[in-house]
Design an enzyme around this catalytic site. Structure first.
Site, PDB file in Angstrom:
ATOM      1  CB  THR A 205      42.952  42.618  42.123  1.00  0.00           C
ATOM      2  OG1 THR A 205      42.870  42.837  43.383  1.00  0.00           O
ATOM      3  CG2 THR A 205      43.813  43.367  42.437  1.00  0.00           C
ATOM      4  CG  ASP A 206      43.193  39.752  37.353  1.00  0.00           C
ATOM      5  OD1 ASP A 206      44.113  40.753  37.392  1.00  0.00           O
ATOM      6  OD2 ASP A 206      43.805  38.795  37.173  1.00  0.00           O
ATOM      7  CG  MET A 207      37.383  40.893  36.853  1.00  0.00           C
ATOM      8  SD  MET A 207      35.739  40.136  37.233  1.00  0.00           S
ATOM      9  CE  MET A 207      35.437  39.995  39.151  1.00  0.00           C
TER      10      MET A 207
END
Length: 435
Positions: A205-207
């Site tokens: 999700t961060d990436m």
């Protein structure tokens, strides 16, 4: 006439390029012509982000040729520097930090200090993009919010990466990958059939948010080429995660279908999952069409499955999933992974082994495409990183700088970019505004 029109088009492209990059136009144009530049050469990014989503975004921009000035807290730096072990030999620099911070210059500035805030304002005026991932409202306390910065640098693209966006009931909450994956449903659909929810092995999700942000920044730079003005971009983890639910979201929104955890298998395609082999390894196969299913059955020497009415098409195979998968699992357990890979390597249907990370890094294809890059860290140690996965035919996308040590470029940037004198820099160091 055609020659003149061609020259006009080339001139327009050149002017648009100069407006887009805003800095060192003639040099950049010459570099592009000779294929020496990255597509973002001449773009300067002020990176106030830390951890993963923001740094992942700015790392991609750096790979594409942008100059990245990473602002870090004096003495402490980006929190991920301490996320080890493992650390680089003889240092407290984690490999976690190294993974998303190449192609950057580290400058230590105390954002709480008024003199430190002045340094950031001066840098913003010299930059094309600012990326930050503070909780909404936090940078207001430091006079570094968009409404303040846009008066200092009206052409600046200001990208905020947050957990939940700048408005809404969750907006003031801090953002974390695993929480966004929880609230956004990813963990609800990830894990073994009938088992507990699982998080993905890396912070997807961060990436994904970093990828959305980097694309949005490039789009805003093109927009600036038309308007001459900057703007604010809001990217957040939750919105990114929900957008990545794709067909799972569409199924729920339109027919009320509640998603489940399917392990390695697929909810709508059978067979499409991983199977254990005789040596305890796993192979993943997929058969999305009747022709692929027929070929799979022939390769497995199970011709009777092709003429079985229960498996005559994908709809029937989904309906009779349990008995079909049990038959296939029993067959795959009769040979080793190596034997199956050799047998299936020329198949038209997708298949491949589940590799350990060590096997991935030693994979002959990965070696052939030179995806793993080796460089020297400022500490003197040799380090290896996974390089940019995208290639361009006429420009560069590559690692030009190793991940920096904390504050490594503070004096260099203040001298060369802001024309600060040695006396001014020493004064800022003495009062703790920089380090």
């Amino acid at each position: 006439m055609l020659f003149r029109i061609g020259n006009l088009i080339k001139t327009r492209i050149f002017l648009d390029h100069c407006n887009f990059i805003s800095l060192n136009c003639k040099k950049c144009y010459a570099d592009v012509v000779t294929n020496k530049a990255g597509p973002l050469d001449g773009i300067r990014v002020l990176d106030l982000s830390r951890i993963i989503a923001g740094p992942f975004c700015t790392m991609i921009l750096g790979d594409l040729g942008a100059e990245i000035i990473k602002i870090e807290r004096p003495q402490i730096g980006d929190e991920s520097r301490n996320w080890g072990p493992p650390f680089i030999k003889g240092t407290k620099e984690s490999y976690y930090f190294l993974a998303v911070n190449r192609n950057k210059k580290s400058v230590c500035v105390d954002l709480k200090s008024p003199k430190g805030q002045k340094v950031i304002h001066d840098l913003a005026a010299k930059c094309d993009v600012l990326v930050e991932n503070y909780v909404p409202g936090k940078l207001n306390e430091f006079n570094l919010d968009y409404d303040t910065i846009k008066h200092v640098a009206p052409k600046l693209i200001y990208c905020s990466i947050t957990g939940y966006g700048s408005e809404g009931p969750y907006s003031k909450r801090p953002g974390y990958d695993v929480i966004a994956a929880s609230v956004g449903g990813l963990m609800h659909i990830t894990g073994p059939r009938g088992g507990e929810p699982c998080k993905v092995g890396v912070p997807m999700t961060d990436m994904a948010t970093g990828l959305y942000a980097h694309g949005a920044i490039i789009a805003a730079l093109f927009q600036r080429g038309r308007t001459g003005l900057g703007q604010k971009i809001d990217c957040d983890l939750l919105s990114t995660q929900v957008s990545c639910l794709i067909n799972v979201a569409a199924n729920n929104l339109n027919v009320g279908l509640e998603a489940e955890r399917w392990g390695t298998s697929h909810s709508s395609i059978v067979p499409y999952e991983s199977f254990p082999t005789s040596d305890g390894c796993y192979i993943t196969i997929g058969a999305g069409s009747n022709q692929q299913f027929k070929e799979l059955c022939e390769k497995l020497d199970l011709p009777h499955l092709v003429v079985d009415e229960r498996f005559c098409n994908n709809e029937m195979r989904v309906k009779n999933r349990k008995i079909l998968i049990e038959t296939l699992r029993n067959r795959f357990k009769e040979k080793s992974l190596e034997e199956w890979c050799a047998l299936l390597q020329d198949s038209s249907f997708p298949n491949g082994p589940i590799n350990s990370i060590s096997k991935v890094m030693a994979d002959p294809h990965i070696k052939h495409i030179n995806l793993i890059k080796e460089m020297e860290h400022p500490s003197g140690e040799k380090i290896r990183l996974v390089g940019p996965p995208v290639k361009f035919s006429d420009c560069r996308n590559e690692i030009s700088l190793p991940p920096p040590c904390l504050g490594q470029h503070t004096s260099e940037v203040l001298k060369e970019l802001l024309d600060y004198s040695d006396v001014e820099i020493q004064s800022l160091q003495n009062c703790g505004a920089i380090s």
